[in-house]
Design a protein around this motif. Structure first.
Motif, PDB file in Angstrom:
ATOM      1  N   VAL A 191       0.828  -1.275   0.068  1.00 35.13           N
ATOM      2  CA  VAL A 191      -0.238   0.190  -0.261  1.00 35.13           C
ATOM      3  C   VAL A 191       1.063   1.420  -0.219  1.00 35.13           C
ATOM      4  O   VAL A 191       1.474   1.498   0.641  1.00 35.13           O
ATOM      5  CB  VAL A 191      -1.032   0.456   1.266  1.00 35.13           C
ATOM      6  N   THR A 192       1.154   1.600  -0.960  1.00 39.55           N
ATOM      7  CA  THR A 192       1.553   3.230  -1.307  1.00 39.55           C
ATOM      8  C   THR A 192       0.583   4.332  -0.839  1.00 39.55           C
ATOM      9  O   THR A 192       0.146   4.746  -2.350  1.00 39.55           O
ATOM     10  CB  THR A 192       2.486   3.264  -2.631  1.00 39.55           C
ATOM     11  N   SER A 193       0.976   5.222  -0.397  1.00 41.05           N
ATOM     12  CA  SER A 193       0.829   6.853  -0.367  1.00 41.05           C
ATOM     13  C   SER A 193       1.517   7.380  -0.706  1.00 41.05           C
ATOM     14  O   SER A 193       2.767   7.971  -0.411  1.00 41.05           O
ATOM     15  CB  SER A 193       0.543   7.598   1.158  1.00 41.05           C
ATOM     16  N   THR A 194       1.099   9.046  -1.998  1.00 42.00           N
ATOM     17  CA  THR A 194       2.087   9.716  -2.544  1.00 42.00           C
ATOM     18  C   THR A 194       1.071  11.144  -2.444  1.00 42.00           C
ATOM     19  O   THR A 194      -0.109  10.600  -1.911  1.00 42.00           O
ATOM     20  CB  THR A 194       2.308   8.901  -4.178  1.00 42.00           C
ATOM     21  N   THR A 195       1.911  11.944  -2.700  1.00 43.12           N
ATOM     22  CA  THR A 195       1.439  13.421  -2.945  1.00 43.12           C
ATOM     23  C   THR A 195       1.853  13.952  -3.572  1.00 43.12           C
ATOM     24  O   THR A 195       3.313  14.401  -4.005  1.00 43.12           O
ATOM     25  CB  THR A 195       1.527  14.422  -1.488  1.00 43.12           C
ATOM     26  N   ASP A 196       1.252  14.639  -4.627  1.00 43.17           N
ATOM     27  CA  ASP A 196       2.031  15.232  -5.128  1.00 43.17           C
ATOM     28  C   ASP A 196       2.520  16.794  -5.566  1.00 43.17           C
ATOM     29  O   ASP A 196       2.002  17.707  -4.546  1.00 43.17           O
ATOM     30  CB  ASP A 196       0.965  16.019  -6.728  1.00 43.17           C
ATOM     31  N   THR A 197       3.900  16.407  -6.377  1.00 41.41           N
ATOM     32  CA  THR A 197       5.011  18.394  -5.860  1.00 41.41           C
ATOM     33  C   THR A 197       4.716  19.180  -7.162  1.00 41.41           C
ATOM     34  O   THR A 197       4.811  17.958  -8.486  1.00 41.41           O
ATOM     35  CB  THR A 197       5.902  17.743  -5.311  1.00 41.41           C
ATOM     36  N   ALA A 198       4.561  20.352  -7.044  1.00 40.95           N
ATOM     37  CA  ALA A 198       4.736  21.234  -8.072  1.00 40.95           C
ATOM     38  C   ALA A 198       6.025  22.076  -8.375  1.00 40.95           C
ATOM     39  O   ALA A 198       6.241  22.321  -7.021  1.00 40.95           O
ATOM     40  CB  ALA A 198       3.347  22.235  -7.871  1.00 40.95           C
ATOM     41  N   ASP A 199       6.975  21.803  -9.279  1.00 43.88           N
ATOM     42  CA  ASP A 199       7.957  22.810  -9.147  1.00 43.88           C
ATOM     43  C   ASP A 199       8.065  23.895  -9.168  1.00 43.88           C
ATOM     44  O   ASP A 199       7.947  24.434  -9.542  1.00 43.88           O
ATOM     45  CB  ASP A 199       8.685  22.254 -10.074  1.00 43.88           C
ATOM     46  N   THR A 200       8.784  24.839  -7.529  1.00 41.89           N
ATOM     47  CA  THR A 200       8.475  26.645  -7.938  1.00 41.89           C
ATOM     48  C   THR A 200       9.772  26.499  -7.586  1.00 41.89           C
ATOM     49  O   THR A 200      10.321  27.311  -7.399  1.00 41.89           O
ATOM     50  CB  THR A 200       8.344  26.895  -6.851  1.00 41.89           C
ATOM     51  N   THR A 201      11.163  26.083  -8.188  1.00 39.63           N
ATOM     52  CA  THR A 201      12.134  26.698  -8.336  1.00 39.63           C
ATOM     53  C   THR A 201      12.569  27.597  -9.837  1.00 39.63           C
ATOM     54  O   THR A 201      11.813  27.394 -10.676  1.00 39.63           O
ATOM     55  CB  THR A 201      13.399  24.968  -8.538  1.00 39.63           C
ATOM     56  N   ALA A 202      12.646  28.807  -9.983  1.00 36.27           N
ATOM     57  CA  ALA A 202      13.184  29.573 -10.691  1.00 36.27           C
ATOM     58  C   ALA A 202      14.930  29.437 -10.571  1.00 36.27           C
ATOM     59  O   ALA A 202      15.210  29.200  -9.524  1.00 36.27           O
ATOM     60  CB  ALA A 202      12.564  31.483  -9.834  1.00 36.27           C
ATOM     61  N   THR A 211      19.212  28.584  -4.225  1.00 35.64           N
ATOM     62  CA  THR A 211      20.528  27.803  -3.922  1.00 35.64           C
ATOM     63  C   THR A 211      19.525  26.860  -4.156  1.00 35.64           C
ATOM     64  O   THR A 211      20.686  25.543  -4.534  1.00 35.64           O
ATOM     65  CB  THR A 211      20.878  28.339  -2.842  1.00 35.64           C
ATOM     66  N   TYR A 212      18.200  26.037  -3.450  1.00 43.99           N
ATOM     67  CA  TYR A 212      18.189  24.911  -3.611  1.00 43.99           C
ATOM     68  C   TYR A 212      17.020  25.316  -4.929  1.00 43.99           C
ATOM     69  O   TYR A 212      16.211  25.841  -4.698  1.00 43.99           O
ATOM     70  CB  TYR A 212      17.814  24.513  -1.893  1.00 43.99           C
ATOM     71  N   LYS A 213      15.908  23.947  -5.112  1.00 44.60           N
ATOM     72  CA  LYS A 213      15.309  23.118  -5.321  1.00 44.60           C
ATOM     73  C   LYS A 213      14.100  23.657  -4.829  1.00 44.60           C
ATOM     74  O   LYS A 213      14.099  22.920  -3.152  1.00 44.60           O
ATOM     75  CB  LYS A 213      15.366  21.554  -6.295  1.00 44.60           C
ATOM     76  N   THR A 214      13.026  23.813  -4.420  1.00 47.31           N
ATOM     77  CA  THR A 214      11.678  24.143  -4.048  1.00 47.31           C
ATOM     78  C   THR A 214      10.192  23.743  -4.483  1.00 47.31           C
ATOM     79  O   THR A 214      10.872  23.502  -6.307  1.00 47.31           O
ATOM     80  CB  THR A 214      11.503  25.846  -3.552  1.00 47.31           C
ATOM     81  N   SER A 215       9.583  23.585  -3.963  1.00 45.79           N
ATOM     82  CA  SER A 215       7.966  22.804  -3.975  1.00 45.79           C
ATOM     83  C   SER A 215       7.143  23.425  -3.207  1.00 45.79           C
ATOM     84  O   SER A 215       7.297  23.303  -2.255  1.00 45.79           O
ATOM     85  CB  SER A 215       8.179  21.360  -4.754  1.00 45.79           C
ATOM     86  N   VAL A 216       6.106  22.973  -4.092  1.00 40.94           N
ATOM     87  CA  VAL A 216       5.095  23.497  -2.975  1.00 40.94           C
ATOM     88  C   VAL A 216       3.857  21.776  -3.212  1.00 40.94           C
ATOM     89  O   VAL A 216       3.536  21.214  -4.206  1.00 40.94           O
ATOM     90  CB  VAL A 216       4.045  24.704  -3.522  1.00 40.94           C
ATOM     91  N   LEU A 217       3.265  21.266  -1.952  1.00 37.69           N
ATOM     92  CA  LEU A 217       2.301  20.576  -2.032  1.00 37.69           C
ATOM     93  C   LEU A 217       1.262  20.596  -2.625  1.00 37.69           C
ATOM     94  O   LEU A 217       0.599  21.462  -3.125  1.00 37.69           O
ATOM     95  CB  LEU A 217       2.398  20.122  -0.528  1.00 37.69           C
ATOM     96  N   GLY A 218       0.621  19.096  -3.787  1.00 44.39           N
ATOM     97  CA  GLY A 218      -0.164  19.355  -4.033  1.00 44.39           C
ATOM     98  C   GLY A 218      -1.021  18.261  -3.427  1.00 44.39           C
ATOM     99  O   GLY A 218      -2.062  18.671  -2.715  1.00 44.39           O
TER     100      GLY A 218
END
Length: 265
Positions: A28-39, A43-50
Motif C-alpha cells: 500500500v503506497t501513499s503519495t502526494t503530488d508536488t509542483a516545482d517552484t524553483t526559479a 540556491t536549492y530546489k523548491t516545491s509546493v504540495l499538491g
C-alpha cells in the motif's frame, strides 16, 4: 518498545471478497503530488504540495472455477476491471481484522491485472489498484469472520475511539475534514433488505448521530463507500443496523478520516 507484526496475518478484502487466502504479497503506497517552484538564482530546489493519492499492489496465486466464479480471484478481478464505479479495498496489517484493529483502504479502480506462469512454478496473478477519494486508516467496527445473526431487530456495535488516528487534528477529539465510510459485505443470508449506518458521538455511551447510510439488498454481497463532507465528526464511531429480515451477515466496516493537512474546498 514498539509492537511488531508478522505479515502472515495480513488480510485483503476487495468489493466484498476476501482475497487473503489467494494472495502472498500486498503493498500500500501513499503519495502526494508536488509542483516545482524553483526559479533562476535559486540556491536549492523548491516545491509546493499538491493532491494526495494512493495505490495498492497485490501478488498471489491464480484460481479459476466457473462453478464458483464469485470465490475465485481471477473472476473477481476481471469482472471489475472495466467498471467505472470505484470499489472499496481494505488491507489489514495490524495482526488481523477484529473490532478495534487498524486497517488501511479506500475506494479504488483496478488499473492492471496480469497472469504469469513458468514450468517450475504455479500460475501467479498480480493486480494494481489506483485509489480515488482518498487512502487512509480506519478502525474496524466488527470482525468480518464472525457472522452477525439478525432476527428482525436492530443491532448496534460498540463505539470505537478514533482519537488515536487523529492526533494531528485540532481539537484532537474531532475529525473536521470529513472522510470516507467503507462497507464490504462478505456473506449475506438475510432474507430482506438491511440498512447499516455509521454513527458518531462525543462519548462511548452518548447520543449517536448518523454520518453515512448503506442499504444492503436481500442476499446481496459487495462493497460500497460514502464520502462524508467536512464537518466536526466526534471521536466515537459505531455501526447501527436496522433489519426487517432474518439471517446472517458477515461484513467489515470502518471510517477513513481525512487528515488535517488535506485541502478542503
Amino acid at each position: 518498545m514498539p509492537t511488531f507484526r508478522h505479515a502472515k496475518n495480513t488480510r485483503v478484502f476487495f468489493n466484498g471478497h476476501d482475497l487473503s487466502h489467494m494472495l502472498r504479497k500486498v503493498a500500500v503506497t501513499s503519495t502526494t503530488d508536488t509542483a516545482d517552484t524553483t526559479a533562476f538564482r535559486s540556491t536549492y530546489k523548491t516545491s509546493v504540495l499538491g493532491l494526495p493519492s494512493g495505490t495498492v499492489n497485490c501478488e498471489g496465486m491464480f484460481s479459476f472455477d466457473t462453478t464458483a466464479a464469485q470465490a475465485d480471484i481471477d473472476n473477481v478481478l476481471h469482472n471489475l476491471m472495466a467498471v467505472e464505479t470505484p470499489s472499496p479495498i481494505t488491507v489489514g496489517y495490524d495482526n488481523g481484522v477484529t473490532a478495534g484493529k487498524v486497517v488501511r483502504g479506500g475506494p479504488c479502480h483496478e488499473s492492471n491485472v496480469q497472469l504469469s506462469g513458468s514450468v517450475s512454478d504455479i500460475v501467479g496473478i498480480t493486480a494494481d489498484f489506483q485509489v480515488t477519494e482518498g487512502l487512509g486508516d480506519g478502525i474496524v467496527l466488527r470482525d468480518p469472520d464472525t457472522p452477525l445473526a439478525l432476527t428482525g431487530a436492530a443491532s448496534v456495535g460498540t463505539g470505537q475511539d478514533y482519537t488515536s488516528l487523529c492526533n494531528d487534528l485540532t481539537p484532537a477529539a474531532q475529525m473536521q475534514n470529513g472522510g470516507v465510510a467503507i462497507l464490504q459485505v462478505i456473506n449475506n443470508t438475510v432474507d430482506a433488505s438491511t440498512t447499516l449506518k455509521l454513527q458518531h458521538s462525543t462519548t462511548l455511551g452518548g447520543t449517536y448521530v448518523d454520518i453515512a447510510t448503506f442499504t444492503i439488498a436481500t442476499l446481496e454481497v459487495g462493497g460500497w463507500y460514502v464520502v462524508v463532507a467536512p464537518s466536526n465528526i466526534d471521536k466515537f464511531i459505531r455501526y447501527n443496523i436496522t433489519a426487517t429480515g432474518t439471517g446472517n451477515l458477515s461484513f467489515i466496516t470502518y471510517f477513513v478520516p481525512r487528515g488535517a493537512t488535506a485541502t478542503v474546498a
